[in-house]
Design an enzyme around this catalytic site. Structure first.
Site, PDB file in Angstrom:
ATOM      1  N   PHE A 183      -2.660  79.390  78.057  1.00 19.53           N
ATOM      2  CA  PHE A 183      -2.565  79.771  79.469  1.00 19.53           C
ATOM      3  C   PHE A 183      -3.953  80.060  80.036  1.00 19.53           C
ATOM      4  O   PHE A 183      -4.278  79.668  81.169  1.00 19.53           O
ATOM      5  CB  PHE A 183      -1.665  80.990  79.615  1.00 19.53           C
ATOM      6  CG  PHE A 183      -1.604  81.542  81.014  1.00 19.53           C
ATOM      7  CD1 PHE A 183      -0.806  80.934  81.970  1.00 19.53           C
ATOM      8  CD2 PHE A 183      -2.355  82.658  81.374  1.00 19.53           C
ATOM      9  CE1 PHE A 183      -0.753  81.425  83.277  1.00 19.53           C
ATOM     10  CE2 PHE A 183      -2.313  83.161  82.666  1.00 19.53           C
ATOM     11  CZ  PHE A 183      -1.506  82.534  83.610  1.00 19.53           C
ATOM     12  N   HIS A 184      -4.778  80.737  79.259  1.00 20.56           N
ATOM     13  CA  HIS A 184      -6.134  81.075  79.688  1.00 20.56           C
ATOM     14  C   HIS A 184      -6.947  79.805  79.972  1.00 20.56           C
ATOM     15  O   HIS A 184      -7.636  79.707  80.996  1.00 20.56           O
ATOM     16  CB  HIS A 184      -6.795  81.902  78.585  1.00 20.56           C
ATOM     17  CG  HIS A 184      -8.249  82.178  78.806  1.00 20.56           C
ATOM     18  ND1 HIS A 184      -8.727  82.850  79.912  1.00 20.56           N
ATOM     19  CD2 HIS A 184      -9.352  81.873  78.055  1.00 20.56           C
ATOM     20  CE1 HIS A 184     -10.049  82.954  79.841  1.00 20.56           C
ATOM     21  NE2 HIS A 184     -10.451  82.357  78.723  1.00 20.56           N
TER      22      HIS A 184
END
Length: 236
Positions: A183-184
């Site tokens: 996600f990052h």
């Protein structure tokens, strides 16, 4: 910020093209980040190789099964220490405030890139702050459960039931960590200019103002104070 007040490249940070920019991360901070990132990739690959027989082929990247089992915990220690330094650098930027709460209530505007409708945020937005604490918790969980499972040094101190529970929790924290990092990375590509901040260290004034208005205003105010002090010393 008007062109009249904008600091010159000689006075403050510049980007690779020599244009005025804001330094978002120093060289030491970027090195710290990339050491953590590289350690994470190696740890994720070796961990997945040991997690299920279908992924055992990944052990070839580390010299085979025995070497993978040996290296995995040591890589984990390197990542934990590196992330600890990273956390000590940035923890004070990651507490939620009222603007962050409101930011979380407007996911539609965030996904639609309607930054002008979102409340101004500091160096990190609410999503980044939550991610920081999730990663910190996962890292601590991986460390503690990993110690229990580390056969060469510690596992003999614990009963088999505790080791089994630790194994399950270790896998859980590992998958939380992997999905959080995915996600990052996705978010870094989603917000154009974020990757440049961690590779070159600088961002444009426009990027900072659009994505982190409070941080931008703080930096500009400090630069204006420094410019005023420099001008005062020169005139005197």
């Amino acid at each position: 910020m008007t062109e009249h007040h904008r600091p010159t490249p000689i006075d403050f940070a510049v980007d690779a093209e020599g244009r005025p920019a804001i330094q978002r991360y120093t060289a030491n901070e970027r090195s710290n980040h990339w050491l953590t990132a590289i350690s994470f990739v190696l740890l994720a690959l070796s961990g997945l190789a040991l997690f299920h027989p279908s992924m055992f082929w990944l052990t070839n990247l580390f010299g085979g099964g025995p070497w993978t089992r040996i290296l995995h915990p040591f890589i984990g220690v390197v990542m934990f220490l590196s992330f600890t330094v990273l956390a000590l650098r940035f923890w004070h930027h990651n507490f939620l405030d009222k603007n962050d709460i409101q930011w979380l209530k407007q996911p539609g505007d965030m996904l639609a890139n309607q930054e002008h409708k979102l409340p101004p945020v500091g160096k990190y937005n609410a999503g980044q702050k939550i991610l920081f604490w999730v990663l910190l918790g996962s890292m601590l969980g991986l460390l503690l459960t990993g110690i229990v499972m580390w056969r060469a040094y510690f596992s003999h101190l614990f009963g088999i039931d505790i080791i089994r529970v630790a194994s399950l929790l270790h896998a859980f924290f590992g998958f939380v960590m992997i999905f959080s990092i995915v996600f990052h990375v996705y978010a870094a590509f989603w917000v154009k200019g974020s990757i440049k901040a961690m590779t070159r260290g600088t961002v444009s004034y426009a990027w900072a103002k659009r994505n982190h208005r409070l941080w931008h205003d703080e930096i500009v105010a400090r630069e204006q104070r420094l410019a005023a002090q420099r001008q005062q010393r020169t005139s005197s």
